[in-house]
Design an enzyme around this catalytic site. Sequence first.
Site, mmCIF file in Angstrom:
data_model
loop_
_atom_site.group_PDB
_atom_site.id
_atom_site.type_symbol
_atom_site.label_atom_id
_atom_site.label_comp_id
_atom_site.label_asym_id
_atom_site.label_seq_id
_atom_site.Cartn_x
_atom_site.Cartn_y
_atom_site.Cartn_z
ATOM 1 N N ASP A 138 73.467 -115.538 116.888
ATOM 2 C CA ASP A 138 74.124 -114.538 116.033
ATOM 3 C C ASP A 138 75.628 -114.549 116.304
ATOM 4 O OD1 ASP A 138 72.968 -111.707 114.527
ATOM 5 O OD2 ASP A 138 75.083 -111.787 115.133
ATOM 6 N N GLY A 188 69.123 -101.401 107.685
ATOM 7 C CA GLY A 188 70.130 -102.173 108.412
ATOM 8 C C GLY A 188 70.252 -103.623 107.999
ATOM 9 N N HIS A 245 68.884 -112.939 103.341
ATOM 10 C CA HIS A 245 68.071 -114.143 103.565
ATOM 11 C C HIS A 245 67.293 -113.763 104.824
ATOM 12 C CE1 HIS A 245 67.827 -118.815 103.847
ATOM 13 N NE2 HIS A 245 66.990 -118.302 104.760
ATOM 14 N N HIS A 305 65.588 -112.870 108.144
ATOM 15 C CA HIS A 305 65.842 -113.391 109.489
ATOM 16 C C HIS A 305 65.130 -112.516 110.509
ATOM 17 C CE1 HIS A 305 69.071 -110.812 108.033
ATOM 18 N NE2 HIS A 305 69.133 -110.301 109.259
HETATM 19 P P1 5GP Z 1 70.881 -107.823 109.527
HETATM 20 O O1 5GP Z 1 71.790 -106.640 109.720
HETATM 21 O O2 5GP Z 1 70.918 -108.334 108.105
HETATM 22 O O3 5GP Z 1 69.485 -107.612 110.033
HETATM 23 O O4 5GP Z 1 71.442 -108.951 110.459
HETATM 24 C C1 5GP Z 1 72.421 -109.849 110.048
HETATM 25 C C2 5GP Z 1 72.914 -110.544 111.293
HETATM 26 O O5 5GP Z 1 73.557 -111.746 110.901
HETATM 27 C C3 5GP Z 1 73.934 -109.720 112.079
HETATM 28 O O6 5GP Z 1 73.456 -109.564 113.420
HETATM 29 C C4 5GP Z 1 75.206 -110.549 111.985
HETATM 30 O O7 5GP Z 1 75.958 -110.507 113.176
HETATM 31 C C5 5GP Z 1 74.681 -111.944 111.693
HETATM 32 N N1 5GP Z 1 75.567 -112.787 110.906
HETATM 33 C C6 5GP Z 1 76.199 -112.426 109.757
HETATM 34 N N2 5GP Z 1 76.922 -113.473 109.282
HETATM 35 C C7 5GP Z 1 76.724 -114.504 110.149
HETATM 36 C C8 5GP Z 1 77.214 -115.848 110.185
HETATM 37 O O8 5GP Z 1 77.960 -116.309 109.346
HETATM 38 N N3 5GP Z 1 76.790 -116.627 111.231
HETATM 39 C C9 5GP Z 1 75.940 -116.151 112.194
HETATM 40 N N4 5GP Z 1 75.594 -117.006 113.159
HETATM 41 N N5 5GP Z 1 75.470 -114.885 112.185
HETATM 42 C C10 5GP Z 1 75.852 -114.071 111.174
HETATM 43 ZN ZN ZN Z 2 69.737 -118.025 101.684
#
Ligand code: 5GP
Ligand code: ZN
Length: 109
Positions: free
Chosen positions: A29, A88, A93, A95
């Site tokens: 991340d 959150g 996409h 993950h």
């Molecule tokens: P969500 O809040 O959608 O569950 O988690 C998204 C996660 O993706 C966050 O922890 C954020 O730090 C990570 N993230 C967002 N953009 C990028 C990126 O460009 N590269 C990487 N490696 N992590 C990303």
């Molecule tokens: Zn995607």
Amino acid sequence: MDCIFCKIANKEIPSNLVYESENTVAFNDINPAAPVHILVIPKKHIESLNELNDKDLMAELLFSVKEVCKKLNITDYRTVINTGKEAGQEVFHIHLHIISGRPLKWPPG
Ligand code: 5GP
Ligand code: ZN
């Protein structure tokens, strides 16, 4: 489609890949919430758990979590899937977060 995680999965932009299976990849991340913070994603673009209907891919994603942890000798960890804005989710996409390396409180905020 302009999806940052598709670009990471397709290796169009560099990332720190830690694991790859036939249909998934795992990478660090960019903004870690703990000393270990890894994301496991399907190579195919699927917005969230609500749009994931392929049971084999579901299993492969969770199996990849175990494989990542086995590879990195991580025994204690939290696995999180944020689904929807209010829960959150910021990147649409799907993950699976792997969070480890410090004591984690429960319940989360
Ligand atoms: P969500 O809040 O959608 O569950 O988690 C998204 C996660 O993706 C966050 O922890 C954020 O730090 C990570 N993230 C967002 N953009 C990028 C990126 O460009 N590269 C990487 N490696 N992590 C990303
Ligand atoms: Zn995607």
